[in-house]
Design an enzyme around this catalytic site. Sequence first.
Site, PDB file in Angstrom:
ATOM      1  N   HIS A  19       0.835  -1.201   0.000  1.00 51.00           N
ATOM      2  CA  HIS A  19       0.000   0.000   0.000  1.00 51.00           C
ATOM      3  C   HIS A  19       0.873   1.255   0.000  1.00 51.00           C
ATOM      4  CE1 HIS A  19      -3.969  -1.977   1.185  1.00 51.00           C
ATOM      5  NE2 HIS A  19      -3.082  -2.962   1.193  1.00 51.00           N
ATOM      6  N   ASP A 117      -6.479   5.216   3.313  1.00 51.29           N
ATOM      7  CA  ASP A 117      -6.635   3.800   3.010  1.00 51.29           C
ATOM      8  C   ASP A 117      -7.821   3.215   3.773  1.00 51.29           C
ATOM      9  OD1 ASP A 117      -5.909   1.339   1.824  1.00 51.29           O
ATOM     10  OD2 ASP A 117      -3.781   1.757   2.131  1.00 51.29           O
TER      11      ASP A 117
END
Length: 461
Positions: A19, A117
């Site tokens: 990520h 996120d």
Amino acid sequence: MANDDQLHIAMLPWLAFGHLIPFLQLAKLMATKGHKITFISTPRNIHRLPQIPQTLSPFITFLQIHLPNVDNLPPNAESTKDLPQEKVKYLKMASDGLRLPVTNFLKTSSPDWIIYDFTTYWLGPIAAEHGVLTAYFSVFPAVVLGYLGSPELLINGDYYHEPQEFSNLPKWVSFESHVRPSLFQFTRSNENFNDDEAENVSDAYRLGATIHGCDAVVVRSSFDFEADWLKLLNHLYQKPVIPAGLLPAAGAEENTSWPETREWLEKHEKGSVVYIAFGTETKPNQYELTQIALGLELCGLPFYWVLIDQRGPSDDVAIELPRGYEERTRGRGVVCTRWAPQFKILSHDSVGVLLIHSGMSSVVEGLQLGKPLVLLPFLFDQGLIASYLVEKKMAYMIPRDELDGSFSPESVADSLSLVMGKEEGKIYRDKAREMMTIFGGREIQDKCMDELLSFLNKSLK
């Protein structure tokens, strides 16, 4: 760029390098256009990120925030690569303790947008209180999000819990598709996705609440790659969904081992080497390791294998190569258990095929270079991505038992041989070259970036 048009965009990725790296790629693309970026993460993670080009240093600021102490979270564990899978939930609990420093940042810095996120599900309402617009950036492609359904479905927990629920395409998918995860992938991922421990919040709830609470959803994707699934997200979410492009790698980072690696690669013929890697988070179990190793030995092809055999110091589950394996494959094969400059290796002419887990970064890097893919997915999202790529003839998947995930060394060897050189594998070699424009083309990526930044700007008017 006029100062009036410059945006201040904060970015808060989940504490996993699968990520962090795409968030940083997106940050660099926006900084290239003259926008101010504040990239927020923990000290160790920021230290471990690739260096940014000096030309972008005036535009990107790294803001370090410290994780709170959480029971059962080992010292210095700041990313998923520092932890065995069963302890990742404690990292999520620690990340929930970042509310106060993130809130203080929003109060004092007042960015125009914060892009965040799925784990920080609590951020949307907090940002709204301080007049900051929010976007959820999904490092997963639209096929994964679309398969999971609406945010309401995820929040309410009315989700897949039984194996039989996987037999049909979800009812909200209105077009024909063969995308499915396998039962063993669901079982391996389900503990985190539907976590029912009182002290932790499930990934399903985190994702649903994040999508529900944000102003827009940004997806690592493009309409050239998965138009039907992106259109489905617009229907499911009832809010703007903007593809950020596939974020192809822009450069190759070297390390001190590269000269030795290059020397080994240059001993092999063009397109003859198999490169194997399963990302920073996917550690095969002992059974899988053995089958892969024996399959590589059986196929007879030269190979370079980047093997994660331990996820942090607290990972005490040992996995070992078969006895005498490295001696038997010496000269033909390399097993590397440290970080390797993947894109640099893939860019070498001797690499002909990739054997990967279907993580999007590896998929993009392989196809932007025109390298055919052989897939061995382990987890739920990997299975969805793999089945989509197989459906579109962009990759070949190693056959596995749908229920328990078992596979043979012969299936590994046969799959690699087929894609590397057999006539039946020509479709995958041709498709990989065809995909270079979609996965690595500057025109498509620039168009996606221009449309994203235009949306972010217009939303402030």
